[in-house]
Design a protein around this motif. Structure first.
Motif, short mmCIF file in Angstrom:
data_model
loop_
_atom_site.label_atom_id
_atom_site.label_comp_id
_atom_site.label_asym_id
_atom_site.label_seq_id
_atom_site.Cartn_x
_atom_site.Cartn_y
_atom_site.Cartn_z
N GLU A 58 4.19 5.82 -5.28
CA GLU A 58 4.38 5.72 -6.74
C GLU A 58 3.35 6.58 -7.47
O GLU A 58 3.61 7.11 -8.54
CB GLU A 58 4.26 4.24 -7.14
N ALA A 59 2.17 6.75 -6.86
CA ALA A 59 1.09 7.53 -7.47
C ALA A 59 1.22 9.04 -7.18
O ALA A 59 0.37 9.82 -7.58
CB ALA A 59 -0.26 7.03 -6.98
N GLU A 89 -4.70 -2.02 -4.11
CA GLU A 89 -3.39 -2.46 -3.62
C GLU A 89 -3.37 -2.81 -2.14
O GLU A 89 -2.43 -3.44 -1.65
CB GLU A 89 -2.33 -1.37 -3.88
N SER A 90 -4.40 -2.40 -1.42
CA SER A 90 -4.49 -2.71 0.02
C SER A 90 -4.62 -4.22 0.22
O SER A 90 -5.43 -4.87 -0.44
CB SER A 90 -5.70 -1.99 0.62
N LEU A 133 0.83 -1.21 0.00
CA LEU A 133 0.00 0.00 0.00
C LEU A 133 0.86 1.26 0.00
O LEU A 133 0.65 2.17 -0.80
CB LEU A 133 -0.93 0.00 1.22
N ALA A 134 1.86 1.29 0.89
CA ALA A 134 2.73 2.48 0.99
C ALA A 134 3.43 2.77 -0.34
O ALA A 134 3.46 3.92 -0.80
CB ALA A 134 3.75 2.29 2.11
N CYS A 163 -4.81 3.11 -5.93
CA CYS A 163 -4.29 4.27 -5.19
C CYS A 163 -4.12 5.46 -6.13
O CYS A 163 -4.42 6.60 -5.75
CB CYS A 163 -2.95 3.92 -4.54
N ALA A 164 -3.65 5.20 -7.34
CA ALA A 164 -3.44 6.29 -8.31
C ALA A 164 -4.77 6.96 -8.65
O ALA A 164 -4.86 8.19 -8.72
CB ALA A 164 -2.76 5.76 -9.57
N GLN A 165 -5.81 6.15 -8.86
CA GLN A 165 -7.13 6.72 -9.19
C GLN A 165 -7.68 7.55 -8.03
O GLN A 165 -8.24 8.62 -8.24
CB GLN A 165 -8.11 5.59 -9.53
N LEU A 166 -7.50 7.05 -6.81
CA LEU A 166 -8.01 7.76 -5.64
C LEU A 166 -7.28 9.10 -5.46
O LEU A 166 -7.92 10.14 -5.23
CB LEU A 166 -7.85 6.90 -4.38
N ILE A 167 -5.97 9.07 -5.60
CA ILE A 167 -5.19 10.31 -5.42
C ILE A 167 -5.56 11.33 -6.49
O ILE A 167 -5.75 12.52 -6.20
CB ILE A 167 -3.68 9.99 -5.42
N GLN A 168 -5.72 10.87 -7.74
CA GLN A 168 -6.12 11.78 -8.83
C GLN A 168 -7.50 12.38 -8.55
O GLN A 168 -7.73 13.58 -8.74
CB GLN A 168 -6.15 11.03 -10.16
#
Length: 312
Positions: free
Chosen positions: A34-35, A199-200, A28-29, A290-295
């Motif tokens: 990376e995102a 990824e979690s 997860l980290a 994670c990338a989608q959530l951060i975006q």
């Protein structure tokens, strides 16, 4: 969005993943970092060797900055503090105690130190002892909590310190991020929404409980013991609250929750385990990377802060 915190930490977006015990491991980290956010490995009460291994595995997946969260009540805290330096970890967040005794060692190694605080007094003290920023966590958060809400705590801390404030507790979408910025924060820490990302490594049962949660589905246990914890209601919280109301001893109550988080996260026992989650669980409706959530968080917040409504 570029802020003081993105510059301080060398990250792209002002979004930090919470260092949740048993949940925040290297997969997860690394995915969060990376995102473009800051991923955090939650050391919890783990031994130093486990933390070293996690850091090394994360480095295989990302060359971007990530951090480690240390619970200072952890009996292994001294060794874990050294691992941070030996393994070249760039950021450390701390909880459950005072990091002052490690400050000199971390600073000499160039580690950025960001304590999690639940009061103005704590924040001021952390700034005085050399913290680079503070995570200001309201009681909407999952897990161990303080008294004040994010809405009232963040602006008071922002007024009281000159180091950057990172808001945490109740933030699960771009509206929460934008609101945190309006309150004086320079970044946000998100926990509950990252639990259900692809990824979690958390058990599917745990993820499903969060995805199905309603606005009233979290309960706080342990208020009478001075160790309040927010989790999704289940058989365990019902029994705990009943015993707590009947005046059960601290030891008896502790026994009820011993190993409860591991039971829920690893084994998927969401009936008698401790399904820690924030009040924002009711807002978490879909799984994403994670990338989608951060975006999503970043883009929604940017729209709002420019005065554009998300739904237009």
């Amino acid at each position: 969005m570029k802020t003081e915190v993105t510059e301080l930490l060398g990250i792209e977006y002002p979004i930090i993943q919470g260092g949740m015990a048993w949940v925040a491991e290297y997969h997860l980290a690394a995915a969060v970092s990376e995102a473009g956010g800051l991923g955090i490995i939650g050391a919890s009460s783990a031994p130093a060797d486990w933390v070293r291994e996690q850091v090394r595995e994360a480095k295989k997946l990302t060359d971007k900055p990530f951090g480690v969260n240390i619970m200072l009540l952890n009996p292994n805290a001294d060794e874990v503090a050294k691992v941070i330096v030996e393994e070249g970890v760039q950021v450390v967040t701390t909880g459950a105690g005072n990091p002052e005794k490690y400050m000199e060692m971390w600073k000499a190694a160039g580690v950025k130190v960001i304590p999690v605080v639940a009061s103005v007094a704590q924040a001021v003290r952390m700034e005085r002892c050399g913290a680079d920023a503070v995570v200001c966590e309201g009681c909407e958060a999952g897990g161990h909590i303080g008294e004040s809400t994010t809405m009232v705590l963040v602006p008071q801390v922002a007024d009281a310190v000159s180091i950057p404030v990172i808001a945490a507790g109740g933030i699960a979408d771009g509206r929460g991020v934008a609101a945190a910025f309006m309150l004086g924060a320079k970044a946000v820490q998100v926990g509950t929404h990252f639990v259900v990302t692809e990824e979690s490594q958390v058990h599917e049962n745990y993820k499903e409980r969060i995805l199905k949660a309603k606005d009233i589905d979290t309960k706080v246990t342990g208020r009478t013991t001075g160790h309040p914890v927010r989790a999704l209601r289940n058989q365990m919280t019902r029994e705990y609250l009943k015993k707590e109301a009947a005046g059960a001893s601290f030891e008896e109550l502790e026994l009820m929750t011993l190993g409860g988080l591991r039971k829920a996260v690893v084994e998927g026992d969401v009936t008698t385990g401790s399904v820690m989650a924030g009040q924002s669980a009711g807002m978490v409706k879909e799984k994403m990377t994670c990338a989608q959530l951060i975006q999503k968080l970043n883009n929604e917040a940017e729209y709002l802060l420019k005065g554009t409504k998300i739904h237009e």
